[in-house]
Design a protein around this motif. Structure first.
Motif, mmCIF file in Angstrom:
data_model
loop_
_atom_site.group_PDB
_atom_site.id
_atom_site.type_symbol
_atom_site.label_atom_id
_atom_site.label_comp_id
_atom_site.label_asym_id
_atom_site.label_seq_id
_atom_site.Cartn_x
_atom_site.Cartn_y
_atom_site.Cartn_z
ATOM 1 N N VAL A 13 0.839 -1.201 0.000
ATOM 2 C CA VAL A 13 0.000 0.000 0.000
ATOM 3 C C VAL A 13 0.874 1.250 0.000
ATOM 4 O O VAL A 13 0.579 2.237 -0.688
ATOM 5 C CB VAL A 13 -0.929 -0.004 1.230
ATOM 6 N N GLU A 14 1.955 1.198 0.748
ATOM 7 C CA GLU A 14 2.906 2.300 0.832
ATOM 8 C C GLU A 14 3.447 2.644 -0.564
ATOM 9 O O GLU A 14 3.500 3.820 -0.956
ATOM 10 C CB GLU A 14 4.049 1.893 1.761
ATOM 11 N N LYS A 15 3.827 1.628 -1.318
ATOM 12 C CA LYS A 15 4.327 1.842 -2.674
ATOM 13 C C LYS A 15 3.227 2.369 -3.587
ATOM 14 O O LYS A 15 3.456 3.250 -4.426
ATOM 15 C CB LYS A 15 4.890 0.535 -3.231
ATOM 16 N N GLN A 16 2.024 1.818 -3.412
ATOM 17 C CA GLN A 16 0.904 2.223 -4.254
ATOM 18 C C GLN A 16 0.575 3.702 -4.054
ATOM 19 O O GLN A 16 0.260 4.416 -5.006
ATOM 20 C CB GLN A 16 -0.322 1.356 -3.929
ATOM 21 N N LEU A 17 0.659 4.170 -2.818
ATOM 22 C CA LEU A 17 0.340 5.557 -2.498
ATOM 23 C C LEU A 17 1.549 6.481 -2.620
ATOM 24 O O LEU A 17 1.411 7.698 -2.474
ATOM 25 C CB LEU A 17 -0.227 5.650 -1.080
ATOM 26 N N ASN A 18 2.722 5.883 -2.836
ATOM 27 C CA ASN A 18 3.966 6.653 -2.927
ATOM 28 C C ASN A 18 4.159 7.531 -1.694
ATOM 29 O O ASN A 18 4.390 8.742 -1.776
ATOM 30 C CB ASN A 18 3.980 7.515 -4.193
ATOM 31 N N THR A 19 4.031 6.914 -0.532
ATOM 32 C CA THR A 19 4.172 7.631 0.733
ATOM 33 C C THR A 19 4.893 6.741 1.736
ATOM 34 O O THR A 19 5.125 5.562 1.459
ATOM 35 C CB THR A 19 2.803 8.054 1.292
ATOM 36 N N LYS A 20 5.246 7.297 2.875
ATOM 37 C CA LYS A 20 5.917 6.536 3.926
ATOM 38 C C LYS A 20 4.959 6.320 5.077
ATOM 39 O O LYS A 20 4.373 7.268 5.604
ATOM 40 C CB LYS A 20 7.162 7.294 4.418
ATOM 41 N N ILE A 21 4.791 5.063 5.463
ATOM 42 C CA ILE A 21 3.943 4.720 6.603
ATOM 43 C C ILE A 21 4.849 4.225 7.731
ATOM 44 O O ILE A 21 5.594 3.265 7.561
ATOM 45 C CB ILE A 21 2.913 3.633 6.241
ATOM 46 N N VAL A 22 4.812 4.900 8.858
ATOM 47 C CA VAL A 22 5.643 4.535 10.005
ATOM 48 C C VAL A 22 4.915 3.496 10.841
ATOM 49 O O VAL A 22 3.757 3.698 11.248
ATOM 50 C CB VAL A 22 5.969 5.775 10.873
ATOM 51 N N ILE A 23 5.579 2.398 11.111
ATOM 52 C CA ILE A 23 4.985 1.306 11.893
ATOM 53 C C ILE A 23 5.271 1.508 13.373
ATOM 54 O O ILE A 23 6.415 1.704 13.773
ATOM 55 C CB ILE A 23 5.537 -0.061 11.451
ATOM 56 N N LYS A 24 4.221 1.449 14.185
ATOM 57 C CA LYS A 24 4.374 1.480 15.638
ATOM 58 C C LYS A 24 3.842 0.169 16.188
ATOM 59 O O LYS A 24 2.694 -0.194 15.955
ATOM 60 C CB LYS A 24 3.601 2.651 16.243
ATOM 61 N N GLN A 25 4.685 -0.539 16.911
ATOM 62 C CA GLN A 25 4.318 -1.847 17.448
ATOM 63 C C GLN A 25 4.107 -1.731 18.950
ATOM 64 O O GLN A 25 5.048 -1.501 19.704
ATOM 65 C CB GLN A 25 5.408 -2.863 17.136
ATOM 66 N N GLN A 26 2.854 -1.847 19.388
ATOM 67 C CA GLN A 26 2.490 -1.710 20.792
ATOM 68 C C GLN A 26 1.465 -2.764 21.158
ATOM 69 O O GLN A 26 1.006 -3.530 20.312
ATOM 70 C CB GLN A 26 1.920 -0.309 21.046
ATOM 71 N N ARG A 27 1.089 -2.768 22.432
ATOM 72 C CA ARG A 27 0.021 -3.677 22.853
ATOM 73 C C ARG A 27 -1.253 -3.339 22.078
ATOM 74 O O ARG A 27 -1.565 -2.174 21.862
ATOM 75 C CB ARG A 27 -0.231 -3.549 24.358
ATOM 76 N N TRP A 28 -1.984 -4.386 21.714
ATOM 77 C CA TRP A 28 -3.162 -4.203 20.875
ATOM 78 C C TRP A 28 -4.173 -3.258 21.526
ATOM 79 O O TRP A 28 -4.718 -2.369 20.860
ATOM 80 C CB TRP A 28 -3.802 -5.551 20.581
ATOM 81 N N SER A 29 -4.432 -3.423 22.794
ATOM 82 C CA SER A 29 -5.417 -2.578 23.468
ATOM 83 C C SER A 29 -4.995 -1.110 23.452
ATOM 84 O O SER A 29 -5.825 -0.207 23.302
ATOM 85 C CB SER A 29 -5.635 -3.040 24.911
ATOM 86 N N ASP A 30 -3.669 -0.854 23.566
ATOM 87 C CA ASP A 30 -3.160 0.518 23.508
ATOM 88 C C ASP A 30 -3.335 1.103 22.113
ATOM 89 O O ASP A 30 -3.699 2.271 21.950
ATOM 90 C CB ASP A 30 -1.689 0.556 23.906
ATOM 91 N N VAL A 31 -3.058 0.284 21.101
ATOM 92 C CA VAL A 31 -3.191 0.736 19.720
ATOM 93 C C VAL A 31 -4.641 1.122 19.415
ATOM 94 O O VAL A 31 -4.918 2.179 18.834
ATOM 95 C CB VAL A 31 -2.720 -0.371 18.749
ATOM 96 N N VAL A 32 -5.562 0.271 19.814
ATOM 97 C CA VAL A 32 -6.981 0.531 19.556
ATOM 98 C C VAL A 32 -7.438 1.809 20.255
ATOM 99 O O VAL A 32 -8.135 2.642 19.669
ATOM 100 C CB VAL A 32 -7.839 -0.675 19.999
ATOM 101 N N SER A 33 -7.030 1.979 21.499
ATOM 102 C CA SER A 33 -7.412 3.175 22.254
ATOM 103 C C SER A 33 -6.834 4.445 21.638
ATOM 104 O O SER A 33 -7.507 5.479 21.563
ATOM 105 C CB SER A 33 -6.952 3.051 23.712
ATOM 106 N N GLN A 34 -5.575 4.364 21.188
ATOM 107 C CA GLN A 34 -4.940 5.538 20.596
ATOM 108 C C GLN A 34 -5.626 5.967 19.306
ATOM 109 O O GLN A 34 -5.807 7.167 19.062
ATOM 110 C CB GLN A 34 -3.459 5.265 20.349
ATOM 111 N N LEU A 35 -5.999 4.989 18.476
ATOM 112 C CA LEU A 35 -6.671 5.351 17.231
ATOM 113 C C LEU A 35 -8.045 5.949 17.508
ATOM 114 O O LEU A 35 -8.459 6.913 16.862
ATOM 115 C CB LEU A 35 -6.810 4.124 16.320
ATOM 116 N N ARG A 36 -8.723 5.405 18.489
ATOM 117 C CA ARG A 36 -10.090 5.856 18.763
ATOM 118 C C ARG A 36 -10.136 7.206 19.474
ATOM 119 O O ARG A 36 -10.980 8.055 19.148
ATOM 120 C CB ARG A 36 -10.815 4.800 19.605
ATOM 121 N N PHE A 37 -9.230 7.424 20.431
ATOM 122 C CA PHE A 37 -9.377 8.581 21.309
ATOM 123 C C PHE A 37 -8.300 9.657 21.152
ATOM 124 O O PHE A 37 -8.410 10.722 21.748
ATOM 125 C CB PHE A 37 -9.384 8.121 22.775
ATOM 126 N N THR A 38 -7.238 9.406 20.380
ATOM 127 C CA THR A 38 -6.163 10.388 20.251
ATOM 128 C C THR A 38 -5.829 10.607 18.778
ATOM 129 O O THR A 38 -6.411 9.977 17.892
ATOM 130 C CB THR A 38 -4.887 9.921 20.985
#
Length: 202
Positions: A13-38
């Motif tokens: 997808v990164e190549k298709q959009l010609n952009t850089k996507i930064v990967i953040k690897q965290q606990r799943w519950s933290d990731v879900v909360s961050q996307l929803r509330f921050t």
């Protein structure tokens, strides 16, 4: 470094959009909360679609379907079914279709699930014997078992496969549409079909 089928899709997808996507690897519950509330995250790759989650997130079209499984060490003769997990510690993914299965079986409160930062961490804990079982996508579990030289068996799996997509914050239709258009192009490509076969042909 994060790896896996979803990460490989992210790179396409990164190549298709010609952009850089930064990967953040965290606990799943933290990731879900961050996307929803921050505003700390823009999206989550590899989220299973459910009616409950559709109330909180926007999803792209699914790019595959997966089953979630519970793995145990092949030589562990005491762990062969869900009931054998009563009173035990298991590790791996949280909030998956397996938890619903455990709830339906009336076992969820009798099993302790430790969420890890990565599936690699989970397979390592299973290998050491500190945890008797691991929850993970079925294809990913077998891939990691081969990578870390662990002989595993599936003691249970979700009865049905679940569609998996990219999730973005509610209201961010522009980003969801960008990802969706990229996926629309990729899903019919030979490159994607080869990737899918190599990772999911289990």
């Amino acid at each position: 470094m994060a790896n896996g089928f979803d990460v490989q899709v992210l790179k396409l997808v990164e190549k298709q959009l010609n952009t850089k996507i930064v990967i953040k690897q965290q606990r799943w519950s933290d990731v879900v909360s961050q996307l929803r509330f921050t505003n700390k995250l823009d999206c989550i790759f590899g989220m299973e679609i459910s009616k409950r989650r559709e109330q909180s997130f926007l999803f792209t079209r699914p790019y595959y379907r997966r089953k979630i499984a519970i793995f145990a060490l092949e030589n562990n003769k005491q762990i062969n079914s869900l009931k054998d997990l009563i009173g035990e510690n298991i590790t791996g993914d949280r909030h998956s279709s397996i938890e619903k299965l455990l709830q339906d079986e009336g076992l969820i409160k009798q099993i302790r699930i430790k969420e890890t930062r990565s599936k690699e961490e989970s397979i390592k804990l299973l290998k050491t014997g500190k945890f008797v079982a691991m929850i993970a996508p079925k294809a990913v579990g077998f891939h990691l078992a081969k990578q870390f030289d662990v002989n595993v068996k599936v003691i249970s799996e979700s009865p049905e496969s679940t569609p998996v997509a990219i999730a973005v914050k509610k209201g961010n239709a522009s980003l969801a549409n960008q990802f969706d258009k990229a996926l629309q192009t990729l899903l019919d490509s030979e490159q994607f079909n080869t990737l899918k076969y190599n990772w999911l042909n289990k």
